[in-house]
Motif scaffolding. Structure first.
Motif, PDB file in Angstrom:
ATOM      1  N   ALA A   1       0.826  -1.205   0.000  1.00 55.86           N
ATOM      2  CA  ALA A   1       0.000   0.000   0.000  1.00 55.86           C
ATOM      3  C   ALA A   1       0.861   1.255   0.000  1.00 55.86           C
ATOM      4  N   ASP A   2       2.008   1.201   0.681  1.00 59.24           N
ATOM      5  CA  ASP A   2       2.930   2.339   0.669  1.00 59.24           C
ATOM      6  C   ASP A   2       3.491   2.568  -0.734  1.00 59.24           C
ATOM      7  N   PHE A   3       3.835   1.499  -1.415  1.00 57.41           N
ATOM      8  CA  PHE A   3       4.307   1.632  -2.799  1.00 57.41           C
ATOM      9  C   PHE A   3       3.192   2.197  -3.674  1.00 57.41           C
ATOM     10  N   ASP A   4       1.967   1.676  -3.497  1.00 52.16           N
ATOM     11  CA  ASP A   4       0.839   2.132  -4.317  1.00 52.16           C
ATOM     12  C   ASP A   4       0.531   3.607  -4.091  1.00 52.16           C
ATOM     13  N   ALA A   5       0.771   4.074  -2.880  1.00 47.64           N
ATOM     14  CA  ALA A   5       0.459   5.466  -2.548  1.00 47.64           C
ATOM     15  C   ALA A   5       1.512   6.442  -3.056  1.00 47.64           C
ATOM     16  N   THR A   6       2.629   5.924  -3.557  1.00 49.62           N
ATOM     17  CA  THR A   6       3.706   6.776  -4.050  1.00 49.62           C
ATOM     18  C   THR A   6       3.432   7.202  -5.486  1.00 49.62           C
ATOM     19  N   MET A   7       3.461   8.495  -5.733  1.00 51.42           N
ATOM     20  CA  MET A   7       3.202   8.998  -7.080  1.00 51.42           C
ATOM     21  C   MET A   7       4.332   8.599  -8.023  1.00 51.42           C
ATOM     22  N   ALA A   8       3.958   8.143  -9.194  1.00 51.57           N
ATOM     23  CA  ALA A   8       4.944   7.709 -10.185  1.00 51.57           C
ATOM     24  C   ALA A   8       5.659   8.901 -10.803  1.00 51.57           C
ATOM     25  N   VAL A   9       6.914   8.697 -11.182  1.00 52.94           N
ATOM     26  CA  VAL A   9       7.676   9.668 -11.962  1.00 52.94           C
ATOM     27  C   VAL A   9       7.636   9.187 -13.411  1.00 52.94           C
ATOM     28  N   HIS A  10       7.072   9.988 -14.283  1.00 56.75           N
ATOM     29  CA  HIS A  10       6.818   9.548 -15.658  1.00 56.75           C
ATOM     30  C   HIS A  10       7.509  10.475 -16.667  1.00 56.75           C
ATOM     31  N   PRO A  11       8.063   9.935 -17.736  1.00 60.70           N
ATOM     32  CA  PRO A  11       8.190   8.505 -18.059  1.00 60.70           C
ATOM     33  C   PRO A  11       9.523   7.944 -17.566  1.00 60.70           C
ATOM     34  N   THR A  12       9.472   6.946 -16.721  1.00 53.17           N
ATOM     35  CA  THR A  12      10.647   6.225 -16.238  1.00 53.17           C
ATOM     36  C   THR A  12      10.326   4.741 -16.237  1.00 53.17           C
ATOM     37  N   ALA A  13      11.364   3.928 -16.252  1.00 50.82           N
ATOM     38  CA  ALA A  13      11.163   2.493 -16.072  1.00 50.82           C
ATOM     39  C   ALA A  13      10.798   2.196 -14.620  1.00 50.82           C
ATOM     40  N   ALA A  14      11.391   2.949 -13.692  1.00 48.51           N
ATOM     41  CA  ALA A  14      11.200   2.690 -12.268  1.00 48.51           C
ATOM     42  C   ALA A  14       9.770   2.914 -11.802  1.00 48.51           C
ATOM     43  N   GLU A  15       8.977   3.660 -12.557  1.00 47.11           N
ATOM     44  CA  GLU A  15       7.596   3.899 -12.129  1.00 47.11           C
ATOM     45  C   GLU A  15       6.790   2.611 -12.050  1.00 47.11           C
ATOM     46  N   GLU A  16       7.256   1.568 -12.746  1.00 48.93           N
ATOM     47  CA  GLU A  16       6.549   0.291 -12.687  1.00 48.93           C
ATOM     48  C   GLU A  16       6.510  -0.264 -11.271  1.00 48.93           C
ATOM     49  N   LEU A  17       7.499   0.101 -10.450  1.00 52.77           N
ATOM     50  CA  LEU A  17       7.524  -0.401  -9.075  1.00 52.77           C
ATOM     51  C   LEU A  17       6.363   0.122  -8.245  1.00 52.77           C
ATOM     52  N   VAL A  18       5.759   1.231  -8.665  1.00 52.30           N
ATOM     53  CA  VAL A  18       4.644   1.798  -7.891  1.00 52.30           C
ATOM     54  C   VAL A  18       3.334   1.779  -8.663  1.00 52.30           C
ATOM     55  N   THR A  19       3.309   1.111  -9.806  1.00 49.70           N
ATOM     56  CA  THR A  19       2.066   1.075 -10.596  1.00 49.70           C
ATOM     57  C   THR A  19       1.536  -0.335 -10.818  1.00 49.70           C
ATOM     58  N   MET A  20       2.212  -1.352 -10.288  1.00 47.75           N
ATOM     59  CA  MET A  20       1.714  -2.727 -10.421  1.00 47.75           C
ATOM     60  C   MET A  20       0.592  -2.942  -9.411  1.00 47.75           C
ATOM     61  N   ARG A  21      -0.627  -3.093  -9.878  1.00 50.79           N
ATOM     62  CA  ARG A  21      -1.800  -3.145  -8.994  1.00 50.79           C
ATOM     63  C   ARG A  21      -2.295  -4.557  -8.704  1.00 50.79           C
ATOM     64  N   THR A  22      -2.110  -5.470  -9.635  1.00 52.61           N
ATOM     65  CA  THR A  22      -2.671  -6.812  -9.506  1.00 52.61           C
ATOM     66  C   THR A  22      -1.563  -7.846  -9.516  1.00 52.61           C
ATOM     67  N   PRO A  23      -1.603  -8.809  -8.589  1.00 50.08           N
ATOM     68  CA  PRO A  23      -0.560  -9.842  -8.594  1.00 50.08           C
ATOM     69  C   PRO A  23      -0.526 -10.602  -9.912  1.00 50.08           C
ATOM     70  N   ALA A  24       0.657 -10.859 -10.402  1.00 54.31           N
ATOM     71  CA  ALA A  24       0.802 -11.685 -11.599  1.00 54.31           C
ATOM     72  C   ALA A  24       0.515 -13.141 -11.276  1.00 54.31           C
ATOM     73  N   ARG A  25       0.801 -13.517 -10.041  1.00 59.59           N
ATOM     74  CA  ARG A  25       0.531 -14.871  -9.568  1.00 59.59           C
ATOM     75  C   ARG A  25       0.525 -14.864  -8.046  1.00 59.59           C
ATOM     76  N   ARG A  26      -0.105 -15.881  -7.507  1.00 60.94           N
ATOM     77  CA  ARG A  26      -0.206 -16.015  -6.051  1.00 60.94           C
ATOM     78  C   ARG A  26       0.191 -17.432  -5.678  1.00 60.94           C
ATOM     79  N   HIS A  27       1.126 -17.531  -4.755  1.00 60.43           N
ATOM     80  CA  HIS A  27       1.562 -18.845  -4.283  1.00 60.43           C
ATOM     81  C   HIS A  27       0.979 -19.079  -2.901  1.00 60.43           C
ATOM     82  N   ARG A  28       0.378 -20.250  -2.732  1.00 57.66           N
ATOM     83  CA  ARG A  28      -0.148 -20.636  -1.425  1.00 57.66           C
ATOM     84  C   ARG A  28       0.642 -21.825  -0.910  1.00 57.66           C
ATOM     85  N   LEU A  29       0.986 -21.784   0.352  1.00 52.91           N
ATOM     86  CA  LEU A  29       1.718 -22.874   0.960  1.00 52.91           C
ATOM     87  C   LEU A  29       0.725 -23.928   1.411  1.00 52.91           C
TER      88      LEU A  29
END
Length: 467
Positions: free
Chosen positions: A428-456
């Protein structure tokens, strides 16, 4: 009992120099330091610094190719001239060595430019036959490249030798798949050497996140390195002015130089530790506690010689904490978990902090936020190279457990990401951080949905867990 010094440091690398300078300059301790080679140690003289300068030099060809994609007609890197680069490199390392020496002398440290060994818990013998006594001894001698133990291994070179060559080899083989091997192969190929890299595993950079490893493995081939996986040398022999390498797959390769990058061992041989009660691990590493103290109360050790986390900033922090604790009445420990690291490949670096996806899965439930994309800069130039970014998140606490980046300047990104992750940041802290655009690093704060979920998965009746 009266001693010549309050502290005697053996080793003039990053950890030893920091400990000596702080103990003498800030806390007024009587300090001496012995260094048998050049002041600055592995990182400054034969590691991080010269390597990074060579990485910069090696990227010219890729930059010229990219510039042609941007319309710079006929852009060419030209031929790399080692005879121009090498003297400039030597001059820079000499400047740094002098700076290290001057800072120690300014702090009041007495320097002995010779080998030192330990006689007993408080006595040091110098190579010139003299002896010195100290209330505390700090061992900071670092590590040395390990050899594979095969016939003809003495025909190969160690990593230190790359910076001392009179000329670059036309065809070279790098043996290993760790960060030193991959960086050296990248450098040699970028400087125009026909480069073969052999590694016993199925992907380079063991210990890094598997997705990043696979991308790094692919990139090595894409930049022109002949990468041979699941292959190891069985022997070397001289044939004319070249070296013939016999491989375990039945193939042979004739090269001008072989570089061993098969690991490093603590440099404790012949140090005199058999005269003390200091304990060693099977690989020669000095056993210390959380205060960097050995089993002998007067003897401490920091840096790679302890084989905890073998990185320059870690050695520096350990040396500083030792001085604060023993001489500054400011007890301070160094945490060795969650330390960021980077591998300086080209065009894309590998960087990480925290758990890998594989480690996170073994630990428990984890949400994986990950993306791969072609970055704007190289895509416009016609490159298919991909960037990868990944965050590993605990679904119960929302805490970020790990961050992995494969891309341009990944090392710079991970240094900044290490701050919030070290503070316990949540997704949530990452999500709340405003992106710097256009940068590659902005992807770190704009990924909203898990690509996959692992359950033990946990078996019934208290059975074992399986990822």
């Amino acid at each position: 009992m009266s001693f010549d010094y309050d502290l005697f440091v053996i080793g003039g690398g990053s950890g030893g120099v920091r400990a000596a300078r702080i103990a003498a300059g800030e806390y007024g301790a009587r300090v001496a330091l012995a260094e048998e080679s050049r002041m600055g140690g592995t990182c400054v003289i034969r590691g991080c610094v010269p390597k990074k300068l060579m990485v910069f030099a090696s990227q010219a060809g890729l930059m010229a190719e990219e510039m042609r994609g941007y319309g710079w007609e006929g852009a060419q890197a030209g031929r790399f001239d080692w005879s121009v680069f090498r003297p400039k490199l030597d001059a820079e390392l000499t400047r740094l060595e002098r700076a290290y020496t001057a800072n120690l002398e300014k702090a009041g440290v007495r320097i002995f430019h010779q080998r030192a060994t330990i006689v007993d818990h408080h006595t040091i013998a110098l190579a010139d036959g003299t002896r010195q006594t100290a209330k505390h001894i700090l061992i900071a001698v670092g590590g040395r490249p390990a050899l594979p133990g095969i016939p003809g291994e003495d025909l190969g070179l160690i990593s230190d030798d790359l910076f001392l060559l009179d000329r670059l080899p036309r065809r070279a083989m790098v043996v290993g798949g760790g960060y030193i091997a991959c960086e050296f192969a990248t450098i040699l190929a970028g400087l125009g050497c026909d480069t073969v890299q052999v590694y016993r595993g199925d992907a380079v950079l063991r210990g890094f996140d598997r997705q990043a490893r696979d991308l790094a493995t692919l990139q090595l081939g894409q930049i022109g390195i002949d990468l041979r996986l699941n292959v190891t040398p069985e022997g070397l022999e001289r044939t004319g002015d070249r070296i013939r390498v016999m491989l375990n797959d039945g193939m042979t390769e004739d090269v001008d130089a072989v570089f061993w990058a098969t690991g490093r061992d603590p440099y404790t041989g012949g140090l005199g530790l058999e005269n003390t009660g200091v304990h060693l691990r099977p690989n020669g590493a000095i056993v210390v506690d959380e205060w960097s103290q050995t089993a002998v109360p007067s003897i401490f050790a920091v840096g790679d010689v302890t084989d905890r986390v073998n990185l320059t900033p870690v050695a520096i922090r350990e040396g500083h904490a030792f001085a604060d604790t023993v001489f500054g009445a400011r007890p301070r420990k160094v945490g060795h978990a969650g330390i960021a690291s980077a591998v300086y490949l080209r065009p894309h670096e590998v960087a990480q902090i925290g758990l890998t996806e594989e480690q996170a899965c073994a630990r428990g439930d984890v949400d994986v936020y990950a993306t791969e994309f072609r970055p704007m800069r190289s895509m416009f130039a016609g490159s298919n190279a991909k960037v990868m970014m990944k965050l590993l998140v605990d679904p119960d606490t929302d805490r970020v457990l790990g961050c992995h980046v494969f891309g341009p300047d990944a090392g710079e990104m991970i240094q900044l990401a290490a701050i919030p992750i070290g503070m316990g940041a949540t997704k949530a802290d990452f999500d709340a951080t405003m992106a710097v655009h256009p940068t590659a690093a902005e992807e770190l704060v704009t990924m909203r949905t898990p690509a996959r979920r692992h359950r033990l998965a946990v078996q019934a009746a208290g059975g074992t867990a399986a990822g």
